[in-house]
Design an enzyme around this catalytic site. Structure first.
Site, PDB file in Angstrom:
ATOM      1  N   ARG A   1     -35.333   8.285 -23.111  1.00 25.64           N
ATOM      2  CA  ARG A   1     -35.951   8.857 -21.909  1.00 25.64           C
ATOM      3  C   ARG A   1     -35.041   9.844 -21.210  1.00 25.64           C
ATOM      4  O   ARG A   1     -35.430  10.391 -20.169  1.00 25.64           O
ATOM      5  CB  ARG A   1     -36.308   7.726 -20.943  1.00 25.64           C
ATOM      6  CG  ARG A   1     -37.791   7.336 -20.957  1.00 25.64           C
ATOM      7  CD  ARG A   1     -37.972   6.180 -20.021  1.00 25.64           C
ATOM      8  NE  ARG A   1     -39.283   5.994 -19.509  1.00 25.64           N
ATOM      9  CZ  ARG A   1     -40.181   5.127 -19.984  1.00 25.64           C
ATOM     10  NH1 ARG A   1     -39.930   4.438 -21.062  1.00 25.64           N
ATOM     11  NH2 ARG A   1     -41.330   4.974 -19.381  1.00 25.64           N
TER      12      ARG A   1
ATOM     13  N   ARG B   1     -42.492   7.760 -10.743  1.00 24.33           N
ATOM     14  CA  ARG B   1     -42.263   7.670 -12.196  1.00 24.33           C
ATOM     15  C   ARG B   1     -42.574   9.008 -12.850  1.00 24.33           C
ATOM     16  O   ARG B   1     -41.867   9.441 -13.762  1.00 24.33           O
ATOM     17  CB  ARG B   1     -43.143   6.563 -12.796  1.00 24.33           C
ATOM     18  CG  ARG B   1     -42.653   5.188 -12.393  1.00 24.33           C
ATOM     19  CD  ARG B   1     -43.668   4.122 -12.714  1.00 24.33           C
ATOM     20  NE  ARG B   1     -43.871   3.972 -14.141  1.00 24.33           N
ATOM     21  CZ  ARG B   1     -44.882   3.293 -14.679  1.00 24.33           C
ATOM     22  NH1 ARG B   1     -45.773   2.714 -13.907  1.00 24.33           N
ATOM     23  NH2 ARG B   1     -44.986   3.190 -15.970  1.00 24.33           N
TER      24      ARG B   1
ATOM     25  N   ARG C   1     -48.455  -5.298 -12.463  1.00 18.72           N
ATOM     26  CA  ARG C   1     -47.123  -4.711 -12.652  1.00 18.72           C
ATOM     27  C   ARG C   1     -46.660  -4.066 -11.367  1.00 18.72           C
ATOM     28  O   ARG C   1     -47.377  -3.262 -10.770  1.00 18.72           O
ATOM     29  CB  ARG C   1     -47.168  -3.676 -13.783  1.00 18.72           C
ATOM     30  CG  ARG C   1     -46.553  -4.192 -15.069  1.00 18.72           C
ATOM     31  CD  ARG C   1     -46.682  -3.226 -16.193  1.00 18.72           C
ATOM     32  NE  ARG C   1     -45.826  -2.045 -16.058  1.00 18.72           N
ATOM     33  CZ  ARG C   1     -45.582  -1.200 -17.034  1.00 18.72           C
ATOM     34  NH1 ARG C   1     -46.116  -1.413 -18.225  1.00 18.72           N
ATOM     35  NH2 ARG C   1     -44.827  -0.143 -16.837  1.00 18.72           N
TER      36      ARG C   1
ATOM     37  N   ARG D   1     -54.522   0.168 -14.540  1.00 18.56           N
ATOM     38  CA  ARG D   1     -53.740  -0.917 -15.153  1.00 18.56           C
ATOM     39  C   ARG D   1     -53.158  -1.817 -14.066  1.00 18.56           C
ATOM     40  O   ARG D   1     -53.160  -3.028 -14.200  1.00 18.56           O
ATOM     41  CB  ARG D   1     -52.615  -0.338 -16.024  1.00 18.56           C
ATOM     42  CG  ARG D   1     -51.833  -1.438 -16.723  1.00 18.56           C
ATOM     43  CD  ARG D   1     -50.819  -0.907 -17.715  1.00 18.56           C
ATOM     44  NE  ARG D   1     -49.748  -0.197 -17.061  1.00 18.56           N
ATOM     45  CZ  ARG D   1     -48.786   0.456 -17.698  1.00 18.56           C
ATOM     46  NH1 ARG D   1     -48.790   0.503 -19.010  1.00 18.56           N
ATOM     47  NH2 ARG D   1     -47.832   1.075 -17.047  1.00 18.56           N
TER      48      ARG D   1
ATOM     49  N   LYS E   1     -48.172   5.200 -25.021  1.00 22.14           N
ATOM     50  CA  LYS E   1     -47.137   4.874 -26.021  1.00 22.14           C
ATOM     51  C   LYS E   1     -47.264   3.415 -26.458  1.00 22.14           C
ATOM     52  O   LYS E   1     -47.270   3.123 -27.651  1.00 22.14           O
ATOM     53  CB  LYS E   1     -45.730   5.122 -25.438  1.00 22.14           C
ATOM     54  CG  LYS E   1     -45.506   6.559 -24.981  1.00 22.14           C
ATOM     55  CD  LYS E   1     -44.098   6.770 -24.432  1.00 22.14           C
ATOM     56  CE  LYS E   1     -43.775   5.996 -23.188  1.00 22.14           C
ATOM     57  NZ  LYS E   1     -44.411   6.488 -21.939  1.00 22.14           N
TER      58      LYS E   1
HETATM   59  P1  B4P Z   1     -49.574   2.365 -21.981  1.00 22.80           P
HETATM   60  O1  B4P Z   1     -49.776   2.482 -23.443  1.00 22.80           O
HETATM   61  O2  B4P Z   1     -49.283   0.973 -21.477  1.00 22.80           O
HETATM   62  O3  B4P Z   1     -48.482   3.328 -21.368  1.00 22.80           O
HETATM   63  P2  B4P Z   1     -46.979   3.642 -21.755  1.00 22.80           P
HETATM   64  O4  B4P Z   1     -46.922   5.122 -21.941  1.00 22.80           O
HETATM   65  O5  B4P Z   1     -46.509   2.792 -22.874  1.00 22.80           O
HETATM   66  O6  B4P Z   1     -46.127   3.049 -20.528  1.00 22.80           O
HETATM   67  P3  B4P Z   1     -45.133   3.178 -19.411  1.00 22.80           P
HETATM   68  O7  B4P Z   1     -44.445   4.478 -19.410  1.00 22.80           O
HETATM   69  O8  B4P Z   1     -45.953   2.766 -18.239  1.00 22.80           O
HETATM   70  O9  B4P Z   1     -44.050   2.057 -19.417  1.00 22.80           O
HETATM   71  P4  B4P Z   1     -42.662   1.604 -20.021  1.00 22.80           P
HETATM   72  O10 B4P Z   1     -42.889   0.177 -20.280  1.00 22.80           O
HETATM   73  O11 B4P Z   1     -42.190   2.416 -21.150  1.00 22.80           O
HETATM   74  O12 B4P Z   1     -50.895   2.925 -21.292  1.00 22.80           O
HETATM   75  C1  B4P Z   1     -51.086   2.916 -19.900  1.00 22.80           C
HETATM   76  C2  B4P Z   1     -52.529   2.555 -19.564  1.00 22.80           C
HETATM   77  O13 B4P Z   1     -53.427   3.530 -20.111  1.00 22.80           O
HETATM   78  C3  B4P Z   1     -52.973   1.210 -20.144  1.00 22.80           C
HETATM   79  O14 B4P Z   1     -53.699   0.511 -19.180  1.00 22.80           O
HETATM   80  C4  B4P Z   1     -53.861   1.580 -21.329  1.00 22.80           C
HETATM   81  O15 B4P Z   1     -54.880   0.636 -21.568  1.00 22.80           O
HETATM   82  C5  B4P Z   1     -54.432   2.927 -20.899  1.00 22.80           C
HETATM   83  N1  B4P Z   1     -54.716   3.809 -22.047  1.00 22.80           N
HETATM   84  C6  B4P Z   1     -53.923   4.021 -23.127  1.00 22.80           C
HETATM   85  N2  B4P Z   1     -54.491   4.914 -23.975  1.00 22.80           N
HETATM   86  C7  B4P Z   1     -55.683   5.292 -23.400  1.00 22.80           C
HETATM   87  C8  B4P Z   1     -56.733   6.189 -23.779  1.00 22.80           C
HETATM   88  N3  B4P Z   1     -56.707   6.896 -24.910  1.00 22.80           N
HETATM   89  N4  B4P Z   1     -57.780   6.330 -22.928  1.00 22.80           N
HETATM   90  C9  B4P Z   1     -57.854   5.625 -21.764  1.00 22.80           C
HETATM   91  N5  B4P Z   1     -56.890   4.747 -21.358  1.00 22.80           N
HETATM   92  C10 B4P Z   1     -55.817   4.584 -22.165  1.00 22.80           C
HETATM   93  O16 B4P Z   1     -41.596   1.789 -18.802  1.00 22.80           O
HETATM   94  C11 B4P Z   1     -41.591   1.062 -17.585  1.00 22.80           C
HETATM   95  C12 B4P Z   1     -40.299   1.279 -16.778  1.00 22.80           C
HETATM   96  O17 B4P Z   1     -39.167   0.694 -17.489  1.00 22.80           O
HETATM   97  C13 B4P Z   1     -39.853   2.733 -16.530  1.00 22.80           C
HETATM   98  O18 B4P Z   1     -40.497   3.305 -15.411  1.00 22.80           O
HETATM   99  C14 B4P Z   1     -38.317   2.556 -16.311  1.00 22.80           C
HETATM  100  O19 B4P Z   1     -38.008   2.118 -15.021  1.00 22.80           O
HETATM  101  C15 B4P Z   1     -37.962   1.466 -17.299  1.00 22.80           C
HETATM  102  N6  B4P Z   1     -37.534   2.010 -18.615  1.00 22.80           N
HETATM  103  C16 B4P Z   1     -38.196   1.827 -19.799  1.00 22.80           C
HETATM  104  N7  B4P Z   1     -37.551   2.459 -20.802  1.00 22.80           N
HETATM  105  C17 B4P Z   1     -36.459   3.064 -20.234  1.00 22.80           C
HETATM  106  C18 B4P Z   1     -35.411   3.900 -20.755  1.00 22.80           C
HETATM  107  N8  B4P Z   1     -35.361   4.244 -22.059  1.00 22.80           N
HETATM  108  N9  B4P Z   1     -34.463   4.357 -19.897  1.00 22.80           N
HETATM  109  C19 B4P Z   1     -34.476   4.022 -18.601  1.00 22.80           C
HETATM  110  N10 B4P Z   1     -35.441   3.247 -18.033  1.00 22.80           N
HETATM  111  C20 B4P Z   1     -36.434   2.779 -18.846  1.00 22.80           C
END
Ligand code: B4P
Length: 190
Positions: free
Chosen positions: A89, A145, A134, A128, A14
């Site tokens: 979420r 998670r 992190r 990551r 995302k």
């Molecule tokens: P990202 O792009 O970083 O992953 P994400 O889905 O955005 O992140 P995430 O769910 O971890 O975190 P969030 O900050 O929302 O990609 C992950 C990795 O994969 C990276 O290293 C990237 O380089 C790699 N990658 C991406 N695309 C790729 C591809 N095509 N091929 C290979 N590799 C690839 O949430 C963090 C925490 O915050 C939650 O656990 C929760 O505690 C809290 N939180 C956030 N929002 C909340 C909400 N709305 N309600 C309650 N708690 C919340």
């Protein structure tokens, strides 16, 4: 105005795809994960409270996150639209977002749901964690998670499906190919 939700499990890309979408479509990025991490690093009262949940891989309480979103919408009255990354979420958050946007007469137009296998999610997050430092990217926390995602977040997909707003995107493959697939759907709306 165009409002997009980027939906998917932790590590589905995302954050990665948001960066490309913002640049192309000039939308305002609202990432609850980034906002929370910023509060944690500044050791604000909200950050100190949120850290307890994030370090265990649990979701931060709905009322905290909904309050943050409401402030962000108020801070950006004149924009092309928003991309919501990592929010909503829970179904309660989705419902609250609909209410906030209905009040502003600019509803969610599209929800793109990134589909990635569990094995790939774990591998990405562990890699990551090795570079980002992190605290929620350790193997034990990642398992929690993903559990939280199945219990509380995946019903959000059904919520938007029932409103006919959800489109699934294959989230495995190159970042560029996934981005192209997303753009081809967004372009039918803009
Ligand atoms: P990202 O792009 O970083 O992953 P994400 O889905 O955005 O992140 P995430 O769910 O971890 O975190 P969030 O900050 O929302 O990609 C992950 C990795 O994969 C990276 O290293 C990237 O380089 C790699 N990658 C991406 N695309 C790729 C591809 N095509 N091929 C290979 N590799 C690839 O949430 C963090 C925490 O915050 C939650 O656990 C929760 O505690 C809290 N939180 C956030 N929002 C909340 C909400 N709305 N309600 C309650 N708690 C919340």
């Amino acid at each position: 105005m165009f409002n997009l939700v980027l939906f998917g499990p932790p590590g589905s890309g995302k954050g990665t795809q948001s960066a490309n979408i913002i640049e192309k479509y000039k939308l305002v990025h609202i990432s609850t994960g980034d906002i929370l991490r910023n509060e944690v690093s500044q050791e604000t009262p909200l950050g100190l409270e949120a850290k307890k949940y994030m370090d265990q891989g649990a979701l931060v309480p709905d009322e905290v996150v909904i309050g943050m979103i409401s402030s962000k919408l108020d801070e950006n009255p004149e924009v092309n639209g928003f991309i919501f990354d990592g929010f909503p979420r829970t179904v309660a958050q989705a419902d609250a977002l609909d209410n906030l946007l209905d009040f502003r007469q600019n509803p969610i137009n599209l929800v793109l749901s990134l589909k990635v296998s569990e094995e790939e999610l774990k591998n990405r997050l562990i890699s990551r964690g090795q570079v980002s430092g992190r605290s929620d990217d350790t193997e034990e926390v990642i398992v929690n998670r993903i559990k939280e995602y199945h219990a509380k977040t995946s019903p959000v997909a059904d919520y938007y499906q029932s409103k006919q707003k959800l489109t699934e995107i294959k989230g495995e493959g190159s970042v560029e190919d996934i981005f192209r697939a997303m753009c081809s759907v967004i372009d039918t709306f803009i």
